[in-house]
Write a protein that holds these residues in place. Sequence first.
Motif, PDB file in Angstrom:
ATOM      1  N   ALA A  55       4.623   0.371   3.799  1.00 61.46           N
ATOM      2  CA  ALA A  55       3.824   0.390   2.575  1.00 61.46           C
ATOM      3  C   ALA A  55       4.486  -0.555   1.580  1.00 61.46           C
ATOM      4  CB  ALA A  55       3.749   1.803   1.997  1.00 61.46           C
ATOM      5  N   ALA A  56       3.770  -0.888   0.545  1.00 63.87           N
ATOM      6  CA  ALA A  56       4.321  -1.733  -0.520  1.00 63.87           C
ATOM      7  C   ALA A  56       4.085  -1.031  -1.850  1.00 63.87           C
ATOM      8  CB  ALA A  56       3.663  -3.103  -0.513  1.00 63.87           C
ATOM      9  N   LEU A  57       5.144  -0.895  -2.622  1.00 65.87           N
ATOM     10  CA  LEU A  57       5.052  -0.393  -3.993  1.00 65.87           C
ATOM     11  C   LEU A  57       4.779  -1.616  -4.846  1.00 65.87           C
ATOM     12  CD1 LEU A  57       5.391   1.949  -6.019  1.00 65.87           C
ATOM     13  CD2 LEU A  57       7.826   1.403  -6.077  1.00 65.87           C
ATOM     14  N   VAL A  58       3.616  -1.646  -5.489  1.00 62.11           N
ATOM     15  CA  VAL A  58       3.159  -2.861  -6.170  1.00 62.11           C
ATOM     16  C   VAL A  58       2.715  -2.573  -7.592  1.00 62.11           C
ATOM     17  CG1 VAL A  58       2.379  -3.935  -4.002  1.00 62.11           C
ATOM     18  CG2 VAL A  58       0.770  -2.594  -5.361  1.00 62.11           C
ATOM     19  N   ALA A  78       5.090  12.086  -6.200  1.00 64.74           N
ATOM     20  CA  ALA A  78       5.145  10.985  -5.237  1.00 64.74           C
ATOM     21  C   ALA A  78       6.546  10.823  -4.667  1.00 64.74           C
ATOM     22  CB  ALA A  78       4.686   9.690  -5.895  1.00 64.74           C
ATOM     23  N   ARG A  79       7.555  10.998  -5.489  1.00 63.41           N
ATOM     24  CA  ARG A  79       8.939  10.865  -5.020  1.00 63.41           C
ATOM     25  C   ARG A  79       9.216  11.881  -3.922  1.00 63.41           C
ATOM     26  NH1 ARG A  79      14.220  12.978  -6.751  1.00 63.41           N
ATOM     27  NH2 ARG A  79      15.759  11.436  -6.146  1.00 63.41           N
ATOM     28  N   GLY A  80       8.802  13.116  -4.126  1.00 65.36           N
ATOM     29  CA  GLY A  80       9.043  14.159  -3.141  1.00 65.36           C
ATOM     30  C   GLY A  80       8.211  14.003  -1.877  1.00 65.36           C
ATOM     31  N   LYS A  81       7.038  13.424  -1.997  1.00 62.55           N
ATOM     32  CA  LYS A  81       6.129  13.270  -0.853  1.00 62.55           C
ATOM     33  C   LYS A  81       6.026  11.824  -0.400  1.00 62.55           C
ATOM     34  CE  LYS A  81       3.286  17.222  -1.922  1.00 62.55           C
ATOM     35  NZ  LYS A  81       1.945  17.766  -1.921  1.00 62.55           N
ATOM     36  N   LEU A  82       7.045  11.019  -0.683  1.00 60.32           N
ATOM     37  CA  LEU A  82       6.974   9.590  -0.413  1.00 60.32           C
ATOM     38  C   LEU A  82       6.712   9.293   1.065  1.00 60.32           C
ATOM     39  CD1 LEU A  82       7.063   6.823  -1.662  1.00 60.32           C
ATOM     40  CD2 LEU A  82       9.546   6.814  -1.364  1.00 60.32           C
ATOM     41  N   GLY A  83       7.367  10.002   1.958  1.00 62.87           N
ATOM     42  CA  GLY A  83       7.147   9.773   3.384  1.00 62.87           C
ATOM     43  C   GLY A  83       5.694   9.997   3.774  1.00 62.87           C
ATOM     44  N   ASP A  84       5.107  11.068   3.284  1.00 60.54           N
ATOM     45  CA  ASP A  84       3.701  11.349   3.581  1.00 60.54           C
ATOM     46  C   ASP A  84       2.777  10.293   2.982  1.00 60.54           C
ATOM     47  OD1 ASP A  84       4.430  13.663   4.933  1.00 60.54           O
ATOM     48  OD2 ASP A  84       4.166  14.947   3.173  1.00 60.54           O
ATOM     49  N   LEU A  85       3.107   9.827   1.775  1.00 58.06           N
ATOM     50  CA  LEU A  85       2.271   8.808   1.127  1.00 58.06           C
ATOM     51  C   LEU A  85       2.364   7.471   1.852  1.00 58.06           C
ATOM     52  CD1 LEU A  85       2.896   9.700  -2.631  1.00 58.06           C
ATOM     53  CD2 LEU A  85       0.819  10.116  -1.282  1.00 58.06           C
ATOM     54  N   VAL A  86       3.561   7.105   2.318  1.00 58.66           N
ATOM     55  CA  VAL A  86       3.716   5.872   3.099  1.00 58.66           C
ATOM     56  C   VAL A  86       2.867   5.978   4.358  1.00 58.66           C
ATOM     57  CG1 VAL A  86       5.333   4.507   4.492  1.00 58.66           C
ATOM     58  CG2 VAL A  86       5.966   5.208   2.173  1.00 58.66           C
ATOM     59  N   ALA A 108       1.694   2.166 -11.241  1.00 62.47           N
ATOM     60  CA  ALA A 108       1.996   1.369 -10.052  1.00 62.47           C
ATOM     61  C   ALA A 108       1.137   1.921  -8.918  1.00 62.47           C
ATOM     62  CB  ALA A 108       3.479   1.458  -9.705  1.00 62.47           C
ATOM     63  N   ALA A 109       1.273   1.344  -7.735  1.00 60.19           N
ATOM     64  CA  ALA A 109       0.478   1.816  -6.600  1.00 60.19           C
ATOM     65  C   ALA A 109       1.235   1.607  -5.303  1.00 60.19           C
ATOM     66  CB  ALA A 109      -0.858   1.079  -6.544  1.00 60.19           C
ATOM     67  N   LEU A 110       0.888   2.416  -4.324  1.00 56.00           N
ATOM     68  CA  LEU A 110       1.336   2.214  -2.951  1.00 56.00           C
ATOM     69  C   LEU A 110       0.143   1.685  -2.173  1.00 56.00           C
ATOM     70  CD1 LEU A 110       3.432   5.346  -1.916  1.00 56.00           C
ATOM     71  CD2 LEU A 110       4.190   2.976  -1.927  1.00 56.00           C
ATOM     72  N   ILE A 111       0.346   0.575  -1.460  1.00 54.92           N
ATOM     73  CA  ILE A 111      -0.714   0.000  -0.636  1.00 54.92           C
ATOM     74  C   ILE A 111      -0.150  -0.262   0.749  1.00 54.92           C
ATOM     75  CG2 ILE A 111      -1.893  -1.060  -2.614  1.00 54.92           C
ATOM     76  CD1 ILE A 111      -0.756  -3.767  -1.700  1.00 54.92           C
ATOM     77  N   ALA A 112      -1.018  -0.468   1.709  1.00 52.71           N
ATOM     78  CA  ALA A 112      -0.584  -0.821   3.059  1.00 52.71           C
ATOM     79  C   ALA A 112       0.067  -2.200   3.020  1.00 52.71           C
ATOM     80  CB  ALA A 112      -1.769  -0.817   4.009  1.00 52.71           C
ATOM     81  N   ALA A 113       1.262  -2.310   3.560  1.00 50.37           N
ATOM     82  CA  ALA A 113       1.959  -3.602   3.568  1.00 50.37           C
ATOM     83  C   ALA A 113       1.171  -4.648   4.350  1.00 50.37           C
ATOM     84  CB  ALA A 113       3.356  -3.447   4.142  1.00 50.37           C
ATOM     85  N   ARG A 114       0.430  -4.216   5.365  1.00 43.36           N
ATOM     86  CA  ARG A 114      -0.338  -5.182   6.167  1.00 43.36           C
ATOM     87  C   ARG A 114      -1.363  -5.926   5.322  1.00 43.36           C
ATOM     88  NH1 ARG A 114      -2.114  -0.368   7.503  1.00 43.36           N
ATOM     89  NH2 ARG A 114      -4.275   0.144   7.051  1.00 43.36           N
TER      90      ARG A 114
END
Length: 184
Positions: A55-58, A78-86, A108-114
């Motif tokens: 994932a990418a934090l953008v 989000a910090r506690g569930k970061l693995g699930d969010l990734v 900010a946002a988490l997006i698919a790195a691809r």
Amino acid sequence: MINESGVQRPSYAELQARLGTPLGVEEARARWSALVKAARDGETVLITRERWEWAALVPLSKVPGILSGLQLVPLSTARGKLGDLVRQVAQPYDESPVLLGRHRTPVAALIAARSLVDRPATPSRTGAEAMLVDGHAITLTCDLDAPAGPVFSAVAVDRNGGVVAAGSGADLREALRTLTPTRD
């Protein structure tokens, strides 16, 4: 690259060369506040889970489309569930970003790195552009009476009128290119 399930996985070598080595989920949790601040300031940080879920934090500016209607997760959650969010954003069948917020305001946002693999790299700003974006003003002048011919000067000042950088050259391009921060 194709995994044992026959699913095509993108090659992240180019993305890693451009943005750096991804952080594991645990390291990202340990540095969470600094990473979120970096994303707010325009940086992209890669985060990986189990080597193939990236994932990418953008910053919000890199989230494609309209933000309304997207999932908003508080930063502390989000910090506690970061693995699930990734894992959630890295899934191949769902391109939905996850917004990260403070007091119900996305920061900010988490997006698919691809989704970044085929995007061109953001061009780096020149020193002059960066100074203008930071709120400084640049004044350009030309001294036609210089012994060696015209000399162009560029002076950057902050909002209080204090000089923060200066440069000069035989043309405007050189004057702007040579802008160098002044010492206090």
